[in-house]
Write an enzyme that holds these catalytic residues in place. Structure first.
Site, PDB file in Angstrom:
ATOM      1  N   GLY A  46       1.982   1.893  -6.160  1.00  0.00           N
ATOM      2  CA  GLY A  46       0.744   1.133  -6.002  1.00  0.00           C
ATOM      3  C   GLY A  46       0.399   1.032  -4.530  1.00  0.00           C
ATOM      4  O   GLY A  46       1.282   1.137  -3.673  1.00  0.00           O
ATOM      5  N   GLN A  51      -3.511  -2.209   2.984  1.00  0.00           N
ATOM      6  CA  GLN A  51      -2.237  -1.658   3.459  1.00  0.00           C
ATOM      7  C   GLN A  51      -2.439  -0.442   4.358  1.00  0.00           C
ATOM      8  O   GLN A  51      -1.541  -0.070   5.110  1.00  0.00           O
ATOM      9  CB  GLN A  51      -1.348  -1.240   2.276  1.00  0.00           C
ATOM     10  CG  GLN A  51      -0.773  -2.416   1.500  1.00  0.00           C
ATOM     11  CD  GLN A  51       0.171  -1.911   0.438  1.00  0.00           C
ATOM     12  OE1 GLN A  51      -0.245  -1.618  -0.676  1.00  0.00           O
ATOM     13  NE2 GLN A  51       1.453  -1.802   0.752  1.00  0.00           N
ATOM     14  N   CYS A  92       7.949  -3.066  -1.505  1.00  0.00           N
ATOM     15  CA  CYS A  92       6.582  -2.855  -1.029  1.00  0.00           C
ATOM     16  C   CYS A  92       6.594  -1.865   0.122  1.00  0.00           C
ATOM     17  O   CYS A  92       7.438  -1.959   1.009  1.00  0.00           O
ATOM     18  CB  CYS A  92       5.993  -4.190  -0.564  1.00  0.00           C
ATOM     19  SG  CYS A  92       4.319  -4.067   0.076  1.00  0.00           S
ATOM     20  N   LEU A  93       5.649  -0.918   0.100  1.00  0.00           N
ATOM     21  CA  LEU A  93       5.578   0.071   1.179  1.00  0.00           C
ATOM     22  C   LEU A  93       5.320  -0.595   2.535  1.00  0.00           C
ATOM     23  O   LEU A  93       5.636  -0.017   3.568  1.00  0.00           O
ATOM     24  CB  LEU A  93       4.479   1.097   0.880  1.00  0.00           C
ATOM     25  CG  LEU A  93       4.703   1.964  -0.369  1.00  0.00           C
ATOM     26  CD1 LEU A  93       3.487   2.837  -0.636  1.00  0.00           C
ATOM     27  CD2 LEU A  93       5.956   2.818  -0.220  1.00  0.00           C
ATOM     28  N   HIS A 134       0.907  -7.374  -8.052  1.00  0.00           N
ATOM     29  CA  HIS A 134       1.393  -7.177  -6.680  1.00  0.00           C
ATOM     30  C   HIS A 134       0.246  -6.674  -5.791  1.00  0.00           C
ATOM     31  O   HIS A 134       0.043  -7.184  -4.685  1.00  0.00           O
ATOM     32  CB  HIS A 134       2.564  -6.185  -6.719  1.00  0.00           C
ATOM     33  CG  HIS A 134       3.132  -5.792  -5.389  1.00  0.00           C
ATOM     34  ND1 HIS A 134       4.437  -6.063  -5.021  1.00  0.00           N
ATOM     35  CD2 HIS A 134       2.587  -5.124  -4.332  1.00  0.00           C
ATOM     36  CE1 HIS A 134       4.644  -5.581  -3.797  1.00  0.00           C
ATOM     37  NE2 HIS A 134       3.545  -5.005  -3.363  1.00  0.00           N
ATOM     38  N   GLU A 135      -0.521  -5.684  -6.296  1.00  0.00           N
ATOM     39  CA  GLU A 135      -1.600  -5.105  -5.482  1.00  0.00           C
ATOM     40  C   GLU A 135      -2.771  -6.082  -5.333  1.00  0.00           C
ATOM     41  O   GLU A 135      -3.390  -6.152  -4.270  1.00  0.00           O
ATOM     42  CB  GLU A 135      -2.081  -3.780  -6.090  1.00  0.00           C
ATOM     43  CG  GLU A 135      -1.008  -2.694  -6.225  1.00  0.00           C
ATOM     44  CD  GLU A 135      -0.183  -2.455  -4.984  1.00  0.00           C
ATOM     45  OE1 GLU A 135      -0.720  -2.603  -3.863  1.00  0.00           O
ATOM     46  OE2 GLU A 135       1.010  -2.145  -5.128  1.00  0.00           O
ATOM     47  N   HIS A 138      -2.014  -8.346  -2.615  1.00  0.00           N
ATOM     48  CA  HIS A 138      -2.295  -7.734  -1.304  1.00  0.00           C
ATOM     49  C   HIS A 138      -3.734  -8.005  -0.881  1.00  0.00           C
ATOM     50  O   HIS A 138      -4.005  -8.307   0.283  1.00  0.00           O
ATOM     51  CB  HIS A 138      -2.096  -6.211  -1.364  1.00  0.00           C
ATOM     52  CG  HIS A 138      -0.701  -5.758  -1.066  1.00  0.00           C
ATOM     53  ND1 HIS A 138      -0.073  -6.037   0.132  1.00  0.00           N
ATOM     54  CD2 HIS A 138       0.175  -5.029  -1.784  1.00  0.00           C
ATOM     55  CE1 HIS A 138       1.146  -5.496   0.108  1.00  0.00           C
ATOM     56  NE2 HIS A 138       1.326  -4.887  -1.042  1.00  0.00           N
TER      57      HIS A 138
END
Ligand code: NI
Length: 161
Positions: A46, A51, A92-93, A134-135, A138
């Site tokens: 994702g 991000q 998470c990236l 989660h996204e 963000h």
């Protein structure tokens, strides 16, 4: 398509609520294509636009199974309902190397625009519901580390990797 740099370390754009997309223009389409390539390269499941440093309410997720890719693209996503609760492991990236346990709804109804500007409605569950929550966090400037019930310590991390 081009790779974009993934922000980390509490970069201010990660911590700022993203703005609604008013018009789906060529810049938005290019951003979506770049996000897909960037997520693929980073082996993520994702990615939210902020991000990669763009404060717009856009996210993508890979809903594929068994190594087969199935990309979902959501513009201006909104959660209509959330049910159930399950604690699961997340990373998470934008928080490289960290994993934690986060409680999320197990069933989710989401509304958004697709890249053609048409409204789509999704009913998702399990891992994909977790990814979308989660996204969407963000896009509010929230990281999973804010919500984690517990972060994994280094010994536990080794067994995860
Ligand atoms: Ni993330």
């Amino acid at each position: 398509m081009a790779l974009r740099k993934i922000l980390s370390d509490n970069h201010p754009v990660l911590r700022t609520p993203a703005r609604e997309v008013a018009k789906i223009n060529s810049g938005v389409l290019r951003l979506l294509d770049d996000m897909i390539e960037t997520m693929r390269e980073a082996q993520g499941v994702g990615l939210a636009a902020n991000q990669v440093g763009v404060s717009k309410r856009i996210l993508i997720a890979d809903a594929g199974k068994d190594g087969e890719e199935k990309i979902i693209e959501l513009i201006n996503p909104q959660c209509d309902s959330a049910e159930g609760e399950e604690v699961g492991l997340e990373g998470c990236l934008s928080v490289p190397g960290a994993y934690g346990e986060v409680s999320r709804a197990t069933e989710l109804s989401v509304r958004a625009l697709n890249r053609e500007g048409r409204e789509i409605k999704l009913r998702v569950s399990g891992l994909l519901a977790r990814i979308l929550q989660h996204e969407m966090d963000h896009l509010e400037g929230i990281l999973f580390t804010d919500k984690a019930l517990r972060m994994l310590d280094p010994e536990e991390l080794q067994s995860e990797e």
